[in-house]
Design a protein around this motif. Structure first.
Motif, PDB file in Angstrom:
ATOM      1  N   PRO A   1       0.802  -1.233   0.000  1.00 27.60           N
ATOM      2  CA  PRO A   1       0.000   0.000   0.000  1.00 27.60           C
ATOM      3  C   PRO A   1       0.833   1.280   0.000  1.00 27.60           C
ATOM      4  CG  PRO A   1      -0.828  -1.554   1.637  1.00 27.60           C
ATOM      5  CD  PRO A   1       0.468  -2.103   1.131  1.00 27.60           C
ATOM      6  N   ARG A   2       2.041   1.196   0.519  1.00 33.99           N
ATOM      7  CA  ARG A   2       2.839   2.426   0.565  1.00 33.99           C
ATOM      8  C   ARG A   2       3.926   2.429  -0.493  1.00 33.99           C
ATOM      9  NH1 ARG A   2      -0.611   2.577   4.261  1.00 33.99           N
ATOM     10  NH2 ARG A   2      -1.523   3.877   2.689  1.00 33.99           N
ATOM     11  N   GLY A   3       3.730   1.657  -1.515  1.00 34.91           N
ATOM     12  CA  GLY A   3       4.805   1.473  -2.485  1.00 34.91           C
ATOM     13  C   GLY A   3       4.711   2.291  -3.761  1.00 34.91           C
ATOM     14  N   ALA A   4       4.010   3.411  -3.687  1.00 34.82           N
ATOM     15  CA  ALA A   4       3.803   4.196  -4.911  1.00 34.82           C
ATOM     16  C   ALA A   4       5.124   4.598  -5.574  1.00 34.82           C
ATOM     17  CB  ALA A   4       2.979   5.434  -4.594  1.00 34.82           C
ATOM     18  N   ARG A   5       6.091   4.970  -4.766  1.00 34.70           N
ATOM     19  CA  ARG A   5       7.345   5.445  -5.367  1.00 34.70           C
ATOM     20  C   ARG A   5       8.116   4.304  -5.988  1.00 34.70           C
ATOM     21  NH1 ARG A   5       9.823  10.339  -2.116  1.00 34.70           N
ATOM     22  NH2 ARG A   5      10.464  10.681  -4.236  1.00 34.70           N
ATOM     23  N   GLN A   6       7.904   3.105  -5.477  1.00 37.91           N
ATOM     24  CA  GLN A   6       8.560   1.955  -6.085  1.00 37.91           C
ATOM     25  C   GLN A   6       7.975   1.699  -7.463  1.00 37.91           C
ATOM     26  OE1 GLN A   6       9.470   2.939  -3.013  1.00 37.91           O
ATOM     27  NE2 GLN A   6       7.712   1.782  -2.288  1.00 37.91           N
ATOM     28  N   VAL A   7       6.665   1.961  -7.590  1.00 34.71           N
ATOM     29  CA  VAL A   7       6.034   1.813  -8.895  1.00 34.71           C
ATOM     30  C   VAL A   7       6.697   2.760  -9.888  1.00 34.71           C
ATOM     31  CG1 VAL A   7       3.884   2.092 -10.177  1.00 34.71           C
ATOM     32  CG2 VAL A   7       3.860   1.023  -7.917  1.00 34.71           C
ATOM     33  N   VAL A   8       6.985   3.952  -9.421  1.00 37.76           N
ATOM     34  CA  VAL A   8       7.683   4.918 -10.276  1.00 37.76           C
ATOM     35  C   VAL A   8       9.033   4.358 -10.727  1.00 37.76           C
ATOM     36  CG1 VAL A   8       8.829   7.156 -10.306  1.00 37.76           C
ATOM     37  CG2 VAL A   8       6.585   6.929  -9.256  1.00 37.76           C
ATOM     38  N   ARG A   9       9.806   3.886  -9.783  1.00 32.03           N
ATOM     39  CA  ARG A   9      11.115   3.304 -10.089  1.00 32.03           C
ATOM     40  C   ARG A   9      10.995   2.170 -11.110  1.00 32.03           C
ATOM     41  NH1 ARG A   9      15.984   4.447 -10.397  1.00 32.03           N
ATOM     42  NH2 ARG A   9      16.984   5.415  -8.636  1.00 32.03           N
ATOM     43  N   ILE A  10      10.031   1.291 -10.839  1.00 35.17           N
ATOM     44  CA  ILE A  10       9.850   0.132 -11.694  1.00 35.17           C
ATOM     45  C   ILE A  10       9.458   0.559 -13.107  1.00 35.17           C
ATOM     46  CG2 ILE A  10       8.333  -1.855 -12.071  1.00 35.17           C
ATOM     47  CD1 ILE A  10       8.334  -2.077  -8.896  1.00 35.17           C
ATOM     48  N   LEU A  11       8.589   1.556 -13.196  1.00 30.43           N
ATOM     49  CA  LEU A  11       8.214   2.066 -14.507  1.00 30.43           C
ATOM     50  C   LEU A  11       9.442   2.551 -15.251  1.00 30.43           C
ATOM     51  CD1 LEU A  11       4.894   3.908 -13.844  1.00 30.43           C
ATOM     52  CD2 LEU A  11       5.329   2.457 -15.800  1.00 30.43           C
ATOM     53  N   HIS A  12      10.286   3.275 -14.531  1.00 33.85           N
ATOM     54  CA  HIS A  12      11.499   3.791 -15.137  1.00 33.85           C
ATOM     55  C   HIS A  12      12.357   2.681 -15.707  1.00 33.85           C
ATOM     56  CE1 HIS A  12      12.235   8.145 -13.921  1.00 33.85           C
ATOM     57  NE2 HIS A  12      12.521   8.024 -15.182  1.00 33.85           N
ATOM     58  N   SER A  13      12.658   1.700 -14.860  1.00 35.15           N
ATOM     59  CA  SER A  13      13.616   0.679 -15.278  1.00 35.15           C
ATOM     60  C   SER A  13      12.997  -0.320 -16.231  1.00 35.15           C
ATOM     61  CB  SER A  13      14.177  -0.033 -14.047  1.00 35.15           C
ATOM     62  OG  SER A  13      13.140  -0.530 -13.242  1.00 35.15           O
ATOM     63  N   MET A  14      11.727  -0.681 -16.040  1.00 31.97           N
ATOM     64  CA  MET A  14      11.154  -1.778 -16.791  1.00 31.97           C
ATOM     65  C   MET A  14      10.500  -1.383 -18.107  1.00 31.97           C
ATOM     66  SD  MET A  14      12.051  -4.321 -15.067  1.00 31.97           S
ATOM     67  CE  MET A  14      12.779  -4.563 -13.462  1.00 31.97           C
ATOM     68  N   SER A  15      10.153  -0.106 -18.251  1.00 32.15           N
ATOM     69  CA  SER A  15       9.483   0.280 -19.488  1.00 32.15           C
ATOM     70  C   SER A  15      10.428   0.147 -20.678  1.00 32.15           C
ATOM     71  CB  SER A  15       8.960   1.710 -19.390  1.00 32.15           C
ATOM     72  OG  SER A  15      10.018   2.597 -19.129  1.00 32.15           O
ATOM     73  N   ARG A  16      11.707  -0.024 -20.394  1.00 30.21           N
ATOM     74  CA  ARG A  16      12.670  -0.251 -21.467  1.00 30.21           C
ATOM     75  C   ARG A  16      12.710  -1.722 -21.875  1.00 30.21           C
ATOM     76  NH1 ARG A  16      14.665   2.937 -25.101  1.00 30.21           N
ATOM     77  NH2 ARG A  16      14.356   5.065 -24.389  1.00 30.21           N
ATOM     78  N   LYS A  17      12.430  -2.604 -20.913  1.00 24.69           N
ATOM     79  CA  LYS A  17      12.584  -4.030 -21.169  1.00 24.69           C
ATOM     80  C   LYS A  17      11.274  -4.732 -21.492  1.00 24.69           C
ATOM     81  CE  LYS A  17      14.876  -6.309 -18.152  1.00 24.69           C
ATOM     82  NZ  LYS A  17      15.283  -6.758 -16.805  1.00 24.69           N
ATOM     83  N   TYR A  18      10.190  -4.172 -21.024  1.00 25.55           N
ATOM     84  CA  TYR A  18       8.905  -4.827 -21.215  1.00 25.55           C
ATOM     85  C   TYR A  18       7.960  -3.930 -21.985  1.00 25.55           C
ATOM     86  CZ  TYR A  18      10.482  -8.147 -17.705  1.00 25.55           C
ATOM     87  OH  TYR A  18      11.194  -9.080 -17.029  1.00 25.55           O
ATOM     88  N   LYS A  19       7.024  -4.577 -22.642  1.00 25.71           N
ATOM     89  CA  LYS A  19       5.955  -3.830 -23.284  1.00 25.71           C
ATOM     90  C   LYS A  19       4.990  -3.391 -22.201  1.00 25.71           C
ATOM     91  CE  LYS A  19       4.911  -5.082 -28.028  1.00 25.71           C
ATOM     92  NZ  LYS A  19       4.145  -5.996 -28.873  1.00 25.71           N
ATOM     93  N   LEU A  20       4.999  -2.141 -21.878  1.00 26.16           N
ATOM     94  CA  LEU A  20       4.112  -1.639 -20.843  1.00 26.16           C
ATOM     95  C   LEU A  20       3.318  -0.452 -21.355  1.00 26.16           C
ATOM     96  CD1 LEU A  20       6.385  -1.513 -17.649  1.00 26.16           C
ATOM     97  CD2 LEU A  20       4.758  -3.282 -18.318  1.00 26.16           C
ATOM     98  N   PRO A  21       2.024  -0.440 -21.083  1.00 31.38           N
ATOM     99  CA  PRO A  21       1.229   0.760 -21.415  1.00 31.38           C
ATOM    100  C   PRO A  21       1.475   1.836 -20.364  1.00 31.38           C
ATOM    101  CG  PRO A  21      -0.188  -0.906 -20.449  1.00 31.38           C
ATOM    102  CD  PRO A  21       1.186  -1.517 -20.544  1.00 31.38           C
TER     103      PRO A  21
END
Length: 128
Positions: free
Chosen positions: A33-53
């Motif tokens: 529930p308190r992991g919003a900033r981790q989502v940001v991090r993950i978006l940063h790193s993973m949007s290069r490797k995975y097909k993400l909307p």
DNA sequence: GCAATGACGTACC
DNA sequence: AGGTACGCCATTG
């Protein structure tokens, strides 16, 4: 890659066209529930490797968090193309567009090349 | 290994 | 209403 990270990626991949999720909502759905900033991090790193909307992820105020010099204007373009309406202050009606992935999420990860959305693909006329 | 970094959220002036 | 202060914790250098 932690289990949380995998769940976040899976959830983001499950957001249907024309819907959005918030950073915090994704974190909650992934069990942190308190992991919003981790989502940001993950978006940063993973949007290069995975097909993400990635463009379907916005903040809890219903606004685009990216600045215009980043890909903010592109993100808005994609969302408009999916039929999402922004009000005059650039706010999306979360009640209307927010997606709830529900409990059963068993999508598989598909590592792909960079997510290079073709703007033309998303340029459907806004409805209403 | 450890400090710094966030496309955040929210509580509290 | 609008600013800011701080917790959050996976990744990165």
């Amino acid at each position: 890659m932690t289990p949380f990270t995998k769940r976040v990626i899976t959830i983001i991949q499950s957001i249907p066209e024309g819907a959005v999720m918030t950073y915090g909502g994704i974190a909650r759905a992934a069990g942190s529930p308190r992991g919003a900033r981790q989502v940001v991090r993950i978006l940063h790193s993973m949007s290069r490797k995975y097909k993400l909307p990635w463009h379907r992820v916005i903040n809890s105020k219903g606004m685009i968090s990216l600045t215009e010099d980043e890909s903010g204007s592109l993100q808005q373009l994609y969302l408009l193309g999916e039929g999402i309406i922004f009000d005059e202050r650039g706010v999306i009606d979360l009640e209307r567009y927010q997606y709830d992935p529900g409990p059963a999420l068993e999508l598989e990860l598909e590592p792909e090349q960079d997510f290079n959305p073709d703007p033309e693909d998303h340029l459907l006329p806004p409805f209403e």
